[in-house]
Design an enzyme around this catalytic site. Structure first.
Site, PDB file in Angstrom:
ATOM      1  N   TYR A  67     -37.448   4.217 -32.257  1.00  0.00           N
ATOM      2  CA  TYR A  67     -37.349   4.244 -33.718  1.00  0.00           C
ATOM      3  C   TYR A  67     -37.632   2.863 -34.309  1.00  0.00           C
ATOM      4  CZ  TYR A  67     -36.413   9.107 -33.973  1.00  0.00           C
ATOM      5  OH  TYR A  67     -36.590  10.464 -33.912  1.00  0.00           O
ATOM      6  N   ASN A 102     -41.415  14.191 -43.937  1.00  0.00           N
ATOM      7  CA  ASN A 102     -41.594  12.818 -43.455  1.00  0.00           C
ATOM      8  C   ASN A 102     -40.327  11.992 -43.633  1.00  0.00           C
ATOM      9  OD1 ASN A 102     -44.144  13.682 -43.022  1.00  0.00           O
ATOM     10  ND2 ASN A 102     -45.080  12.605 -44.743  1.00  0.00           N
ATOM     11  N   HIS A 119     -36.158  16.161 -43.104  1.00  0.00           N
ATOM     12  CA  HIS A 119     -35.919  15.665 -41.748  1.00  0.00           C
ATOM     13  C   HIS A 119     -35.282  14.275 -41.751  1.00  0.00           C
ATOM     14  CE1 HIS A 119     -39.136  18.648 -40.025  1.00  0.00           C
ATOM     15  NE2 HIS A 119     -37.993  19.235 -40.306  1.00  0.00           N
ATOM     16  N   CYS A 127     -23.262   6.948 -38.926  1.00  0.00           N
ATOM     17  CA  CYS A 127     -22.210   6.597 -37.977  1.00  0.00           C
ATOM     18  C   CYS A 127     -21.646   7.873 -37.349  1.00  0.00           C
ATOM     19  CB  CYS A 127     -21.109   5.831 -38.710  1.00  0.00           C
ATOM     20  SG  CYS A 127     -19.746   5.422 -37.626  1.00  0.00           S
ATOM     21  N   CYS A 130     -17.528   7.752 -38.279  1.00  0.00           N
ATOM     22  CA  CYS A 130     -16.980   8.077 -39.612  1.00  0.00           C
ATOM     23  C   CYS A 130     -17.985   8.848 -40.469  1.00  0.00           C
ATOM     24  CB  CYS A 130     -16.539   6.805 -40.341  1.00  0.00           C
ATOM     25  SG  CYS A 130     -17.902   5.788 -40.942  1.00  0.00           S
ATOM     26  N   CYS A 146     -21.722   0.170 -37.732  1.00  0.00           N
ATOM     27  CA  CYS A 146     -21.522   0.847 -39.015  1.00  0.00           C
ATOM     28  C   CYS A 146     -20.931  -0.144 -40.015  1.00  0.00           C
ATOM     29  CB  CYS A 146     -20.566   2.034 -38.800  1.00  0.00           C
ATOM     30  SG  CYS A 146     -19.980   2.758 -40.332  1.00  0.00           S
ATOM     31  N   GLY A 187     -50.864  18.397 -45.254  1.00  0.00           N
ATOM     32  CA  GLY A 187     -50.792  17.536 -44.070  1.00  0.00           C
ATOM     33  C   GLY A 187     -49.706  17.871 -43.078  1.00  0.00           C
ATOM     34  N   ASN A 213     -55.513  20.318 -45.625  1.00  0.00           N
ATOM     35  CA  ASN A 213     -55.503  19.833 -44.236  1.00  0.00           C
ATOM     36  C   ASN A 213     -56.951  19.862 -43.736  1.00  0.00           C
ATOM     37  OD1 ASN A 213     -55.060  19.572 -41.352  1.00  0.00           O
ATOM     38  ND2 ASN A 213     -52.955  20.236 -41.700  1.00  0.00           N
TER      39      ASN A 213
HETATM   40  C1  BJW Z   1     -54.028  15.465 -42.407  1.00  0.00           C
HETATM   41  C2  BJW Z   1     -54.636  14.228 -42.482  1.00  0.00           C
HETATM   42  C3  BJW Z   1     -55.006  13.824 -43.756  1.00  0.00           C
HETATM   43  C4  BJW Z   1     -54.159  14.519 -40.451  1.00  0.00           C
HETATM   44  N1  BJW Z   1     -54.775  14.619 -44.806  1.00  0.00           N
HETATM   45  N2  BJW Z   1     -53.799  16.234 -43.451  1.00  0.00           N
HETATM   46  C5  BJW Z   1     -38.133  29.515 -35.173  1.00  0.00           C
HETATM   47  C6  BJW Z   1     -39.102  29.827 -34.240  1.00  0.00           C
HETATM   48  C7  BJW Z   1     -39.332  28.972 -33.162  1.00  0.00           C
HETATM   49  C8  BJW Z   1     -38.602  27.808 -32.995  1.00  0.00           C
HETATM   50  C9  BJW Z   1     -37.650  27.490 -33.922  1.00  0.00           C
HETATM   51  C10 BJW Z   1     -37.429  28.353 -34.987  1.00  0.00           C
HETATM   52  N3  BJW Z   1     -36.439  27.788 -35.753  1.00  0.00           N
HETATM   53  C11 BJW Z   1     -36.057  26.629 -35.195  1.00  0.00           C
HETATM   54  C12 BJW Z   1     -36.770  26.407 -34.079  1.00  0.00           C
HETATM   55  C13 BJW Z   1     -36.615  25.240 -33.179  1.00  0.00           C
HETATM   56  C14 BJW Z   1     -37.279  23.992 -33.680  1.00  0.00           C
HETATM   57  C15 BJW Z   1     -38.776  24.234 -33.788  1.00  0.00           C
HETATM   58  O1  BJW Z   1     -39.334  24.474 -34.832  1.00  0.00           O
HETATM   59  N4  BJW Z   1     -39.456  24.113 -32.665  1.00  0.00           N
HETATM   60  C16 BJW Z   1     -40.914  24.268 -32.662  1.00  0.00           C
HETATM   61  C17 BJW Z   1     -41.523  23.115 -31.901  1.00  0.00           C
HETATM   62  C18 BJW Z   1     -41.268  25.632 -32.167  1.00  0.00           C
HETATM   63  N5  BJW Z   1     -36.726  23.528 -34.963  1.00  0.00           N
HETATM   64  C19 BJW Z   1     -35.641  22.800 -34.992  1.00  0.00           C
HETATM   65  O2  BJW Z   1     -35.049  22.502 -33.971  1.00  0.00           O
HETATM   66  C20 BJW Z   1     -35.129  22.356 -36.347  1.00  0.00           C
HETATM   67  N6  BJW Z   1     -33.729  22.665 -36.442  1.00  0.00           N
HETATM   68  C21 BJW Z   1     -33.327  23.906 -36.685  1.00  0.00           C
HETATM   69  O3  BJW Z   1     -34.065  24.804 -36.963  1.00  0.00           O
HETATM   70  O4  BJW Z   1     -31.972  24.037 -36.614  1.00  0.00           O
HETATM   71  C22 BJW Z   1     -31.394  25.319 -36.742  1.00  0.00           C
HETATM   72  C23 BJW Z   1     -29.896  25.155 -36.615  1.00  0.00           C
HETATM   73  C24 BJW Z   1     -29.080  25.804 -37.523  1.00  0.00           C
HETATM   74  C25 BJW Z   1     -27.693  25.658 -37.414  1.00  0.00           C
HETATM   75  C26 BJW Z   1     -27.133  24.887 -36.394  1.00  0.00           C
HETATM   76  C27 BJW Z   1     -27.957  24.237 -35.496  1.00  0.00           C
HETATM   77  C28 BJW Z   1     -29.351  24.374 -35.599  1.00  0.00           C
HETATM   78  C29 BJW Z   1     -35.204  20.832 -36.486  1.00  0.00           C
HETATM   79  C30 BJW Z   1     -36.591  20.313 -36.489  1.00  0.00           C
HETATM   80  C31 BJW Z   1     -36.589  18.790 -36.523  1.00  0.00           C
HETATM   81  C32 BJW Z   1     -37.972  18.198 -36.439  1.00  0.00           C
HETATM   82  N7  BJW Z   1     -37.872  16.801 -36.234  1.00  0.00           N
HETATM   83  C33 BJW Z   1     -39.089  16.003 -36.182  1.00  0.00           C
HETATM   84  C34 BJW Z   1     -38.692  14.529 -35.865  1.00  0.00           C
HETATM   85  C35 BJW Z   1     -38.066  13.878 -37.109  1.00  0.00           C
HETATM   86  C36 BJW Z   1     -37.583  12.504 -36.824  1.00  0.00           C
HETATM   87  C37 BJW Z   1     -38.679  11.556 -36.450  1.00  0.00           C
HETATM   88  O5  BJW Z   1     -39.590  11.260 -37.258  1.00  0.00           O
HETATM   89  O6  BJW Z   1     -38.628  11.069 -35.326  1.00  0.00           O
HETATM   90  O7  BJW Z   1     -39.771  16.072 -37.453  1.00  0.00           O
HETATM   91  S1  BJW Z   1     -40.312  16.590 -35.028  1.00  0.00           S
HETATM   92  C38 BJW Z   1     -41.705  16.164 -36.011  1.00  0.00           C
HETATM   93  O8  BJW Z   1     -42.425  17.372 -36.393  1.00  0.00           O
HETATM   94  C39 BJW Z   1     -41.133  15.591 -37.328  1.00  0.00           C
HETATM   95  C40 BJW Z   1     -42.024  16.220 -38.356  1.00  0.00           C
HETATM   96  O9  BJW Z   1     -41.414  16.195 -39.627  1.00  0.00           O
HETATM   97  C41 BJW Z   1     -42.256  17.596 -37.789  1.00  0.00           C
HETATM   98  C42 BJW Z   1     -43.447  18.309 -38.352  1.00  0.00           C
HETATM   99  O10 BJW Z   1     -44.621  17.582 -38.067  1.00  0.00           O
HETATM  100  P1  BJW Z   1     -45.818  17.581 -39.105  1.00  0.00           P
HETATM  101  O11 BJW Z   1     -45.409  16.839 -40.329  1.00  0.00           O
HETATM  102  O12 BJW Z   1     -46.331  18.941 -39.283  1.00  0.00           O
HETATM  103  O13 BJW Z   1     -46.865  16.632 -38.351  1.00  0.00           O
HETATM  104  P2  BJW Z   1     -47.957  17.035 -37.232  1.00  0.00           P
HETATM  105  O14 BJW Z   1     -48.292  15.786 -36.519  1.00  0.00           O
HETATM  106  O15 BJW Z   1     -47.517  18.165 -36.428  1.00  0.00           O
HETATM  107  O16 BJW Z   1     -49.205  17.522 -38.095  1.00  0.00           O
HETATM  108  C43 BJW Z   1     -49.942  16.637 -38.923  1.00  0.00           C
HETATM  109  C44 BJW Z   1     -51.019  17.429 -39.633  1.00  0.00           C
HETATM  110  O17 BJW Z   1     -51.666  16.572 -40.541  1.00  0.00           O
HETATM  111  C45 BJW Z   1     -52.111  18.007 -38.710  1.00  0.00           C
HETATM  112  O18 BJW Z   1     -52.265  19.401 -38.975  1.00  0.00           O
HETATM  113  C46 BJW Z   1     -53.376  17.248 -39.120  1.00  0.00           C
HETATM  114  O19 BJW Z   1     -54.570  18.060 -39.074  1.00  0.00           O
HETATM  115  C47 BJW Z   1     -53.061  16.881 -40.535  1.00  0.00           C
HETATM  116  N8  BJW Z   1     -53.733  15.683 -41.023  1.00  0.00           N
HETATM  117  N9  BJW Z   1     -54.702  13.700 -41.179  1.00  0.00           N
HETATM  118  C48 BJW Z   1     -54.181  15.842 -44.575  1.00  0.00           C
HETATM  119  N10 BJW Z   1     -55.613  12.611 -43.915  1.00  0.00           N
END
Ligand code: BJW
Length: 244
Positions: A67, A102, A119, A127, A130, A146, A187, A213
């Site tokens: 991070y 993001n 996210h 923390c 707390c 913290c 995006g 996209n």
């Molecule tokens: C351009 C461009 C330009 C390039 N212009 N575009 C249902 C079905 C299946 C699985 C699940 C489900 N529900 C939940 C899940 C599990 C899981 C999940 O989804 N897993 C999948 C992998 C299948 N989800 C979770 O675990 C979530 N939690 C949850 O659902 O909890 C339920 C719960 C309830 C009650 C109690 C307990 C639990 C949490 C998800 C957390 C995601 N975290 C991250 C990390 C954040 C911290 C960090 O930054 O380190 O979030 S992972 C990462 O992916 C980050 C992003 O926000 C997220 C999405 O990514 P994003 O933004 O789409 O980026 P990319 O890289 O994938 O795509 C970029 C795009 O841009 C591309 O398409 C390019 O073409 C395009 N692009 N240049 C426009 N110039």
């Protein structure tokens, strides 16, 4: 392309409950790596070893290091035309709801004062003792504490896989999506839930979905207005059309 952006401007100006959701792609033009795709972070780093609560419990130093590395990159980046265009759109359309996946603060740096960070935020830490949240722009490896209770059990205030999304904002996000008659996805690969399900939900309730996209993504459907270009180009044209 221009015709499609014009169509989006018309739908957006008539929408009663418009929503825009952004993902990593909007910040790609600022120099921040996306997660997936050929130059994405997950090509060189394992999501499961870095972005899960299990990974943090096992090796908090390694997770903090990753991070801090990303914070350093982000601190050297500036918002781009896409971020500024969204700030302008919000000025023209005050009832527009903006959601971002993001964690990079670039919408805020572009002057957007109200939006939902589903996210979390990489420049905050939470923390585990707390539960208080504080700003943390520190990028050194020095051990953090913290500011409230001085515990050393602190973590980045971001949402990792399998974790619930922030309870303080999720009800507002879900309400906005459930009412949305227009949903503009910008995006995102549409591969992480629950965000990945929003476009489908809006379609199912009869709303119009538009996708900006350069690639065709999992969340897109042939019924959507697909704008296959970068967010900087598409959104600045859209903002100009809305202004004029
Ligand atoms: C351009 C461009 C330009 C390039 N212009 N575009 C249902 C079905 C299946 C699985 C699940 C489900 N529900 C939940 C899940 C599990 C899981 C999940 O989804 N897993 C999948 C992998 C299948 N989800 C979770 O675990 C979530 N939690 C949850 O659902 O909890 C339920 C719960 C309830 C009650 C109690 C307990 C639990 C949490 C998800 C957390 C995601 N975290 C991250 C990390 C954040 C911290 C960090 O930054 O380190 O979030 S992972 C990462 O992916 C980050 C992003 O926000 C997220 C999405 O990514 P994003 O933004 O789409 O980026 P990319 O890289 O994938 O795509 C970029 C795009 O841009 C591309 O398409 C390019 O073409 C395009 N692009 N240049 C426009 N110039």
């Amino acid at each position: 392309m221009q015709d499609k952006i014009k169509l989006v401007s018309e739908v957006l100006s008539q929408a009663r409950f418009p929503v825009i959701m952004t993902g990593a792609g909007i910040s790609a033009e600022s120099g921040i790596p996306t997660f997936r795709g050929k130059d994405g972070l997950w090509k060189n780093y394992s999501a499961m070893e870095l972005a899960t609560p299990e990974a943090f419990n096992k090796n908090p130093e390694m997770v903090w290091e990753w991070y801090n590395y990303r914070k350093n990159i982000i601190l050297n980046c500036k918002p781009n035309a896409g971020h500024y265009a969204i700030t302008n759109l919000k000025k023209f359309i005050p009832h527009l709801v903006i959601i971002t996946q993001n964690v990079d603060n670039l919408h805020r740096k572009a002057g957007l004062d109200f939006f939902y960070e589903m996210h979390g935020n990489i420049f905050e830490m939470r923390c585990l003792q707390c539960n208080s949240i504080s700003i943390n722009e520190e990028t050194s490896k020095e051990s953090l504490t913290c500011s409230k209770c001085h515990s050393k059990r602190v973590r980045p205030n971001v949402v990792w896989f399998s974790e619930p999304l922030p309870a303080s904002i999720m009800p507002h996000i879900l309400t906005a999506v459930s009412k949305a008659d227009f949903f503009l996805s910008v995006g995102t690969s549409g591969s992480v839930y629950p965000a990945a399900g929003f476009a489908m939900q809006v379609r199912a309730q009869g709303g119009q979905v538009a996708i900006v996209n350069p690639e065709i993504t999992e969340e897109s459907s042939s019924r959507d207005i697909r704008i296959e270009t970068t967010s900087g180009k598409a959104l600045s044209t859209l903002a100009q059309l809305m202004e004029g």
